[in-house]
Design an enzyme around this catalytic site. Structure first.
Site, PDB file in Angstrom:
ATOM      1  N   GLY A  15     -35.359   7.046  13.313  1.00  0.00           N
ATOM      2  CA  GLY A  15     -34.411   5.923  13.384  1.00  0.00           C
ATOM      3  C   GLY A  15     -35.061   4.738  14.075  1.00  0.00           C
ATOM      4  N   ARG A  83     -42.276  18.966   5.769  1.00  0.00           N
ATOM      5  CA  ARG A  83     -41.130  19.598   5.100  1.00  0.00           C
ATOM      6  C   ARG A  83     -40.598  18.631   4.055  1.00  0.00           C
ATOM      7  NH1 ARG A  83     -37.147  23.465   5.651  1.00  0.00           N
ATOM      8  NH2 ARG A  83     -35.164  22.382   5.511  1.00  0.00           N
ATOM      9  N   ASP A 120     -38.601  12.221  18.873  1.00  0.00           N
ATOM     10  CA  ASP A 120     -39.096  13.598  18.976  1.00  0.00           C
ATOM     11  C   ASP A 120     -39.555  14.170  17.633  1.00  0.00           C
ATOM     12  OD1 ASP A 120     -36.546  13.742  17.976  1.00  0.00           O
ATOM     13  OD2 ASP A 120     -35.834  15.289  19.363  1.00  0.00           O
ATOM     14  N   THR A 142     -36.991   5.588  21.108  1.00  0.00           N
ATOM     15  CA  THR A 142     -35.662   6.016  20.697  1.00  0.00           C
ATOM     16  C   THR A 142     -34.633   5.334  21.585  1.00  0.00           C
ATOM     17  OG1 THR A 142     -34.019   7.796  20.654  1.00  0.00           O
ATOM     18  CG2 THR A 142     -35.912   8.154  22.066  1.00  0.00           C
ATOM     19  N   ASP A 144     -32.030   6.688  22.314  1.00  0.00           N
ATOM     20  CA  ASP A 144     -31.337   7.769  23.035  1.00  0.00           C
ATOM     21  C   ASP A 144     -31.935   8.052  24.411  1.00  0.00           C
ATOM     22  OD1 ASP A 144     -29.927   8.041  20.656  1.00  0.00           O
ATOM     23  OD2 ASP A 144     -31.299   9.569  19.888  1.00  0.00           O
ATOM     24  N   ASP A 146     -34.050  10.195  25.196  1.00  0.00           N
ATOM     25  CA  ASP A 146     -34.002  11.647  25.447  1.00  0.00           C
ATOM     26  C   ASP A 146     -35.370  12.318  25.353  1.00  0.00           C
ATOM     27  OD1 ASP A 146     -34.366  11.341  22.727  1.00  0.00           O
ATOM     28  OD2 ASP A 146     -32.789  12.738  22.132  1.00  0.00           O
ATOM     29  N   ARG A 179      -3.205  -0.251  26.351  1.00  0.00           N
ATOM     30  CA  ARG A 179      -3.693   0.875  25.546  1.00  0.00           C
ATOM     31  C   ARG A 179      -4.836   1.619  26.212  1.00  0.00           C
ATOM     32  NH1 ARG A 179      -4.017  -2.419  19.887  1.00  0.00           N
ATOM     33  NH2 ARG A 179      -1.954  -1.859  19.135  1.00  0.00           N
ATOM     34  N   MET A 186     -23.805   6.235  20.803  1.00  0.00           N
ATOM     35  CA  MET A 186     -24.829   7.156  20.303  1.00  0.00           C
ATOM     36  C   MET A 186     -25.533   7.880  21.458  1.00  0.00           C
ATOM     37  SD  MET A 186     -26.666   5.286  17.100  1.00  0.00           S
ATOM     38  CE  MET A 186     -25.987   5.428  15.453  1.00  0.00           C
ATOM     39  N   ARG A 188     -27.223  11.213  20.652  1.00  0.00           N
ATOM     40  CA  ARG A 188     -27.423  12.617  20.260  1.00  0.00           C
ATOM     41  C   ARG A 188     -26.948  13.560  21.369  1.00  0.00           C
ATOM     42  NH1 ARG A 188     -33.064  13.659  17.541  1.00  0.00           N
ATOM     43  NH2 ARG A 188     -33.733  13.014  19.593  1.00  0.00           N
ATOM     44  N   GLU A 239     -21.551  10.571  21.566  1.00  0.00           N
ATOM     45  CA  GLU A 239     -21.332  11.226  20.268  1.00  0.00           C
ATOM     46  C   GLU A 239     -21.560  12.740  20.322  1.00  0.00           C
ATOM     47  OE1 GLU A 239     -24.092   9.590  17.411  1.00  0.00           O
ATOM     48  OE2 GLU A 239     -25.843  10.298  18.517  1.00  0.00           O
ATOM     49  N   HIS A 286     -24.353   2.151  14.457  1.00  0.00           N
ATOM     50  CA  HIS A 286     -25.694   1.569  14.334  1.00  0.00           C
ATOM     51  C   HIS A 286     -25.824   0.166  14.918  1.00  0.00           C
ATOM     52  CE1 HIS A 286     -25.695   5.002  11.689  1.00  0.00           C
ATOM     53  NE2 HIS A 286     -26.997   5.020  11.857  1.00  0.00           N
ATOM     54  N   GLN A 288     -25.727  -0.326  17.811  1.00  0.00           N
ATOM     55  CA  GLN A 288     -26.548  -0.074  19.008  1.00  0.00           C
ATOM     56  C   GLN A 288     -28.041  -0.071  18.698  1.00  0.00           C
ATOM     57  OE1 GLN A 288     -24.180   3.286  21.313  1.00  0.00           O
ATOM     58  NE2 GLN A 288     -23.702   3.227  19.153  1.00  0.00           N
ATOM     59  N   ARG A 289     -28.391   0.081  17.434  1.00  0.00           N
ATOM     60  CA  ARG A 289     -29.814   0.054  17.071  1.00  0.00           C
ATOM     61  C   ARG A 289     -30.231  -1.314  16.555  1.00  0.00           C
ATOM     62  NH1 ARG A 289     -30.333   5.543  14.140  1.00  0.00           N
ATOM     63  NH2 ARG A 289     -31.143   4.320  12.406  1.00  0.00           N
TER      64      ARG A 289
HETATM   65  O1  F6P Z   1     -31.817   8.916  17.439  1.00  0.00           O
HETATM   66  C1  F6P Z   1     -31.240   7.667  17.276  1.00  0.00           C
HETATM   67  C2  F6P Z   1     -29.890   7.785  16.631  1.00  0.00           C
HETATM   68  O2  F6P Z   1     -29.345   6.481  16.529  1.00  0.00           O
HETATM   69  C3  F6P Z   1     -28.907   8.723  17.334  1.00  0.00           C
HETATM   70  O3  F6P Z   1     -28.346   8.164  18.488  1.00  0.00           O
HETATM   71  C4  F6P Z   1     -27.939   9.012  16.236  1.00  0.00           C
HETATM   72  O4  F6P Z   1     -27.295  10.252  16.413  1.00  0.00           O
HETATM   73  C5  F6P Z   1     -28.820   9.049  15.008  1.00  0.00           C
HETATM   74  O5  F6P Z   1     -30.004   8.318  15.329  1.00  0.00           O
HETATM   75  C6  F6P Z   1     -28.209   8.439  13.780  1.00  0.00           C
HETATM   76  O6  F6P Z   1     -29.088   8.596  12.728  1.00  0.00           O
HETATM   77  P1  F6P Z   1     -28.944   7.886  11.318  1.00  0.00           P
HETATM   78  O7  F6P Z   1     -29.550   6.528  11.441  1.00  0.00           O
HETATM   79  O8  F6P Z   1     -29.721   8.741  10.402  1.00  0.00           O
HETATM   80  O9  F6P Z   1     -27.499   7.812  11.004  1.00  0.00           O
END
Ligand code: F6P
Length: 362
Positions: A15, A83, A120, A142, A144, A146, A179, A186, A188, A239, A286, A288-289
């Site tokens: 990602g 793979r 990873d 990443t 994440d 992580d 509310r 995100m 993982r 998530e 997304h 967040q990315r």
């Molecule tokens: O690892 C980055 C991440 O954005 C995670 O936080 C999320 O679970 C996953 O990728 C989402 O992946 P995709 O872009 O395949 O939906």
């Protein structure tokens, strides 16, 4: 200086994360200063199996990209050469190991070393290719955060900023309507984005995978707020969060990949059922990315790119660059992919949340 390096390649896999372009630029500029040529492989390793899938990257090709999100090389989290999915005549999918083809393709292109930028999954591929004889240096990325063996990955703090901004905005609409807003972020199976953005955004409840939650505790916290006259609440849900005795929610996609998601909705529905409070949920996904890296992530990405070239120069293959503040150093790829870095329960981030009375669901 490694004597026989003339040409290196770089790819970005998994990602995307804000800062990938900054790494590419730093690699190209640093390598050119050593007199090397740099080639970019498109879409992780896919470009090696395609016509025009490998492009020359010179300083002109990487002009003006430090601040841009995404990656000029493209990426994929499906292109695993170890793979590789192959559809048979009956439609059934089998998997092939194409790692030898990767190594042969790079030999044909006279590439002397590869800089693999990834999370990873991509770094595990890089590690296997190294074990098969390829000269590889890894760069961790990443949102994440992580990855073990590095204090931070670039992209993480930009994602935290995006999530914090969203949480800030949710406050006014939550308060206006009295509310409960449940926002899914995100990360993982690690709660880094949730903890950082939840704390910075002053959430009332933060649910992370490291602490299975009890919905009763969440509802108690919300009711206590309303009783105090604060008639709204913000719940940040990672998530990968899940209740005690339950498990994370995911759907399995074609190709067998698991996609986490949906827990904020479940939490919101449970809160309404138990408290009668009006709730809404949203998934930041997304967003967040997306967008360009913040200044810290740009800097970290540039430092990682320059350090990766230095490792190639010094013949330090099978290693990954890592942040060990205040330094960037090299760690073995094997160590980097051995475990997932989760939020430590005895660390100061959790302690800070608890000290401030934020409910962590336990
Ligand atoms: O690892 C980055 C991440 O954005 C995670 O936080 C999320 O679970 C996953 O990728 C989402 O992946 P995709 O872009 O395949 O939906």
């Amino acid at each position: 200086m490694h004597p026989d390096i003339r040409r290196i390649a770089i790819n970005t896999g998994g990602g995307d994360a804000p800062g990938l372009n900054a790494v590419i630029r730093a690699v190209v500029l640093a390598a050119e200063r050593l007199g090397w040529e740099v080639y970019g492989i498109r879409d992780s390793y896919d470009g090696l199996f395609e016509e025009n899938g490998v492009v020359r990257l010179d300083r002109r090709a990487v002009r003006g990209i430090t601040h841009l999100g995404g990656t000029i090389l493209g990426t994929t989290n499906h292109g695993n050469p170890l793979r590789w999915p192959v559809k048979g005549p009956d439609g059934a999918v089998t998997y092939q190991d194409r790692s030898d083809e990767v190594i042969e393709a790079l030999e044909r292109l006279e590439i002397d070393a590869l800089i693999a930028v990834g999370g990873d999954g991509s770094l595990e591929i890089a590690h296997t290719l190294f074990q098969k004889g390829l000269r590889v240096v890894g760069v961790p990325k990443t949102i994440d955060n992580d990855l073990a063996a590095t204090n931070l990955t670039f992209g993480f703090l930009t994602a935290v900023e995006t999530a914090t901004d969203a949480i800030d905005k949710l406050h006014s609409t939550a308060e206006a309507h009295q509310r409960v807003m449940c926002v899914e972020v995100m990360g993982r199976h690690a709660g880094w984005i949730a903890m950082f953005s939840g704390l910075a955004g002053t959430a009332d409840v933060i649910l992370i995978p490291e602490i299975p939650y009890r919905i009763e505790r969440v509802c108690e916290k919300i009711e206590a707020r309303y009783a105090e006259g604060r008639e709204f609440a913000i719940v940040v849900v990672a998530e990968g969060a899940y209740p005690v005795g339950g498990e994370p929610l995911f759907r399995v996609e074609a190709g067998g990949q698991k996609r986490l998601g949906g827990m904020a909705q479940v939490v919101a529905m449970d809160i309404t059922e138990r408290t009668g409070r009006e709730t809404r949920h949203l998934v930041l996904g997304h967003l967040q990315r997306g967008g360009g890296p913040n200044a810290y992530d740009r800097l970290l990405a540039l430092r990682f790119g320059a350090a990766a070239v230095k490792l190639v120069r010094d013949g330090c293959f099978g290693c990954m660059v890592a942040l060990d503040p205040p330094d960037v150093l090299a760690v073995p790829l094997g160590q980097a992919v051995a475990s997932t870095k989760t939020v430590p329960l005895d660390g100061d981030i959790v302690a800070t949340a608890r000290a401030m009375g934020i409910c962590l669901g336990d």
